[in-house]
Enzyme design. Structure first.
Site, PDB file in Angstrom:
ATOM      1  N   SER A  17      22.287 -14.707 -31.473  1.00  0.00           N
ATOM      2  CA  SER A  17      21.659 -14.329 -30.121  1.00  0.00           C
ATOM      3  C   SER A  17      22.667 -14.573 -28.892  1.00  0.00           C
ATOM      4  CB  SER A  17      20.512 -15.306 -29.865  1.00  0.00           C
ATOM      5  OG  SER A  17      19.494 -15.004 -31.105  1.00  0.00           O
ATOM      6  N   THR A  62      14.367 -21.188 -32.558  1.00  0.00           N
ATOM      7  CA  THR A  62      14.434 -20.578 -33.747  1.00  0.00           C
ATOM      8  C   THR A  62      14.208 -21.633 -35.006  1.00  0.00           C
ATOM      9  OG1 THR A  62      15.679 -19.230 -35.313  1.00  0.00           O
ATOM     10  CG2 THR A  62      16.939 -20.995 -34.020  1.00  0.00           C
ATOM     11  N   LYS A  66       9.547 -23.329 -33.954  1.00  0.00           N
ATOM     12  CA  LYS A  66       8.578 -22.515 -33.164  1.00  0.00           C
ATOM     13  C   LYS A  66       7.175 -23.007 -33.039  1.00  0.00           C
ATOM     14  CE  LYS A  66      11.266 -18.139 -34.542  1.00  0.00           C
ATOM     15  NZ  LYS A  66      11.096 -16.744 -35.051  1.00  0.00           N
TER      16      LYS A  66
HETATM   17  P1  NDP Z   1       7.461 -19.361 -42.813  1.00  0.00           P
HETATM   18  O1  NDP Z   1       8.310 -20.571 -43.485  1.00  0.00           O
HETATM   19  O2  NDP Z   1       6.726 -19.719 -41.526  1.00  0.00           O
HETATM   20  O3  NDP Z   1       6.727 -18.573 -44.007  1.00  0.00           O
HETATM   21  C1  NDP Z   1       7.342 -18.269 -45.044  1.00  0.00           C
HETATM   22  C2  NDP Z   1       6.490 -17.133 -45.777  1.00  0.00           C
HETATM   23  O4  NDP Z   1       7.318 -16.719 -46.874  1.00  0.00           O
HETATM   24  C3  NDP Z   1       5.148 -17.603 -46.376  1.00  0.00           C
HETATM   25  O5  NDP Z   1       4.291 -16.639 -46.401  1.00  0.00           O
HETATM   26  C4  NDP Z   1       5.502 -17.883 -47.766  1.00  0.00           C
HETATM   27  O6  NDP Z   1       4.239 -18.028 -48.461  1.00  0.00           O
HETATM   28  C5  NDP Z   1       6.505 -16.928 -48.025  1.00  0.00           C
HETATM   29  N1  NDP Z   1       7.477 -17.177 -49.332  1.00  0.00           N
HETATM   30  C6  NDP Z   1       8.373 -17.985 -49.301  1.00  0.00           C
HETATM   31  N2  NDP Z   1       9.031 -17.828 -50.305  1.00  0.00           N
HETATM   32  C7  NDP Z   1       8.407 -17.181 -51.215  1.00  0.00           C
HETATM   33  C8  NDP Z   1       8.563 -16.366 -52.402  1.00  0.00           C
HETATM   34  N3  NDP Z   1       9.570 -16.857 -53.218  1.00  0.00           N
HETATM   35  N4  NDP Z   1       7.801 -15.334 -52.781  1.00  0.00           N
HETATM   36  C9  NDP Z   1       6.843 -15.018 -51.989  1.00  0.00           C
HETATM   37  N5  NDP Z   1       6.606 -15.430 -50.923  1.00  0.00           N
HETATM   38  C10 NDP Z   1       7.386 -16.366 -50.274  1.00  0.00           C
HETATM   39  O7  NDP Z   1       8.794 -18.460 -42.309  1.00  0.00           O
HETATM   40  P2  NDP Z   1       8.545 -17.444 -41.051  1.00  0.00           P
HETATM   41  O8  NDP Z   1       7.530 -16.631 -41.214  1.00  0.00           O
HETATM   42  O9  NDP Z   1       9.199 -18.050 -39.797  1.00  0.00           O
HETATM   43  O10 NDP Z   1       9.907 -16.501 -41.311  1.00  0.00           O
HETATM   44  C11 NDP Z   1       9.855 -15.625 -42.643  1.00  0.00           C
HETATM   45  C12 NDP Z   1      11.181 -14.548 -42.641  1.00  0.00           C
HETATM   46  O11 NDP Z   1      11.400 -13.964 -41.479  1.00  0.00           O
HETATM   47  C13 NDP Z   1      12.306 -15.322 -42.624  1.00  0.00           C
HETATM   48  O12 NDP Z   1      13.303 -14.813 -43.551  1.00  0.00           O
HETATM   49  C14 NDP Z   1      13.093 -15.167 -41.377  1.00  0.00           C
HETATM   50  O13 NDP Z   1      14.574 -15.471 -41.339  1.00  0.00           O
HETATM   51  C15 NDP Z   1      12.683 -13.847 -40.813  1.00  0.00           C
HETATM   52  N6  NDP Z   1      12.279 -13.823 -39.216  1.00  0.00           N
HETATM   53  C16 NDP Z   1      13.329 -12.602 -38.688  1.00  0.00           C
HETATM   54  C17 NDP Z   1      13.100 -12.508 -37.480  1.00  0.00           C
HETATM   55  C18 NDP Z   1      14.118 -11.295 -36.945  1.00  0.00           C
HETATM   56  O14 NDP Z   1      14.349 -11.204 -35.670  1.00  0.00           O
HETATM   57  N7  NDP Z   1      14.575 -10.333 -37.706  1.00  0.00           N
HETATM   58  C19 NDP Z   1      12.329 -13.141 -36.626  1.00  0.00           C
HETATM   59  C20 NDP Z   1      11.264 -14.311 -37.224  1.00  0.00           C
HETATM   60  C21 NDP Z   1      11.733 -14.283 -38.668  1.00  0.00           C
HETATM   61  P3  NDP Z   1       3.473 -19.122 -48.867  1.00  0.00           P
HETATM   62  O15 NDP Z   1       2.580 -19.284 -47.627  1.00  0.00           O
HETATM   63  O16 NDP Z   1       2.572 -19.046 -50.100  1.00  0.00           O
HETATM   64  O17 NDP Z   1       4.293 -20.629 -48.702  1.00  0.00           O
END
Ligand code: NDP
Length: 268
Positions: A17, A62, A66
């Protein structure tokens, strides 16, 4: 002293960023300072209070803060409310305004950079965490024909879907068919090199597969999607676009993103 901004996280040293916002400021001839800010895991509120007291104009937020940011805000935009998470703070005296630009960044990347319309399309969103929640309202505002949600923990997907007026179909991985026009991986699976258990049938020759994760190499999700005929895209464009949206929130002017994204892709 120039207006100054921060990105608060833990860890945060790896954040792109500062480079993105410096490029936006240069492009627009605006003098500002933007740097990383490492907050203690149990000290987010104190870090925010100290920044605001020091005259900081705004901050991006980040991992893992959040939701803590959402709880601190005195005012929230509709998209921050819908996301239940805040990635952009604006400080004005004692007031803290919270926004979430992640979903708008996702949509801008799909529509503007990838050239794929969302209107009338079948969209599959994988995940039900903060990033997925933040994506739903901006995606729905584009008018997709259908939005399907799938998550490892089905109960979370049902809880998220219930927050929206639009009928979002919640499916189990094994019950998915396809192909979908757009498949978005909003899970954190790629962080550990894992692949959500998606059937290959969700991808087809006309599918855009977007992983919110970005890195030097294609993620397992991107490799799996291209292996089944889809076009794949990482989350770097979304990152640049969410930053442009935050810049707009703070400065009222929207930077151009194409050259900044190209520079990042070139590793500059
Ligand atoms: P959270 O921790 O809030 O959510 C994680 C999600 O991933 C949940 O739905 C979880 O499922 C699921 N999950 C984790 N591991 C696995 C797996 N092995 N198989 C299947 N599902 C899985 O994370 P965020 O929502 O904050 O972030 C998600 C992704 O988005 C990250 O990689 C982050 O870096 C990326 N991101 C990118 C941005 C960008 O600007 N490019 C901006 C924001 C985020 P469950 O509910 O079952 O635990």
């Amino acid at each position: 002293m120039h207006d100054f901004y921060r990105v608060i996280g833990n860890p945060v040293g790896h954040s792109k960023s500062p480079a993105i916002h410096a490029a936006f400021a240069r492009q627009l001839g605006i003098e500002l300072e933007y740097a990383t800010c490492l907050a203690p895991l149990d000290g987010f509120a104190g870090t925010v209070a100290a920044l605001a007291a020091a005259g900081c104009k705004g901050a991006n937020v980040t991992v893992p803060f959040k939701i803590a940011a959402f709880d601190l805000c005195t005012r929230l935009t509709a998209r921050a409310q819908a996301a239940g998470a805040v990635n952009t703070l604006s400080f004005d005296g004692a007031a803290i305004a919270g926004d979430n630009t992640d979903g708008a960044g996702l949509v801008a990347d799909i529509v503007g950079n990838a050239g794929v319309t969302i209107a009338g399309k079948r969209v599959l969103l994988v995940g039900a965490g903060g990033a997925a929640r933040g994506a739903i309202l901006p995606l729905l505002e584009q008018g997709p024909a259908a939005l399907t949600l799938v998550n490892r923990t089905a109960a979370s997907a049902h809880a998220v879907a219930a927050q929206f007026d639009f009928p979002i179909a919640v499916r189990q991985f094994e019950a998915l068919d396809g192909p979908f026009d757009i498949v978005i991986n909003a899970t954190s699976a790629s962080l550990t090199g894992a692949l959500p258990p998606l059937p290959a049938a969700v991808f087809g020759a006309g599918t855009l597969a977007l992983d919110m994760m970005y890195g030097a190499a294609p993620t397992p999700f991107m490799a799996f999607a291209t292996g089944h005929g889809a076009s794949a895209r990482d989350g770097l464009g979304m990152l640049v676009e969410q930053a442009a949206e935050a810049f707009h929130v703070w400065r009222g002017v929207r930077p151009a993103t194409a050259a900044v994204l190209a520079q990042l892709r070139a590793g500059a």
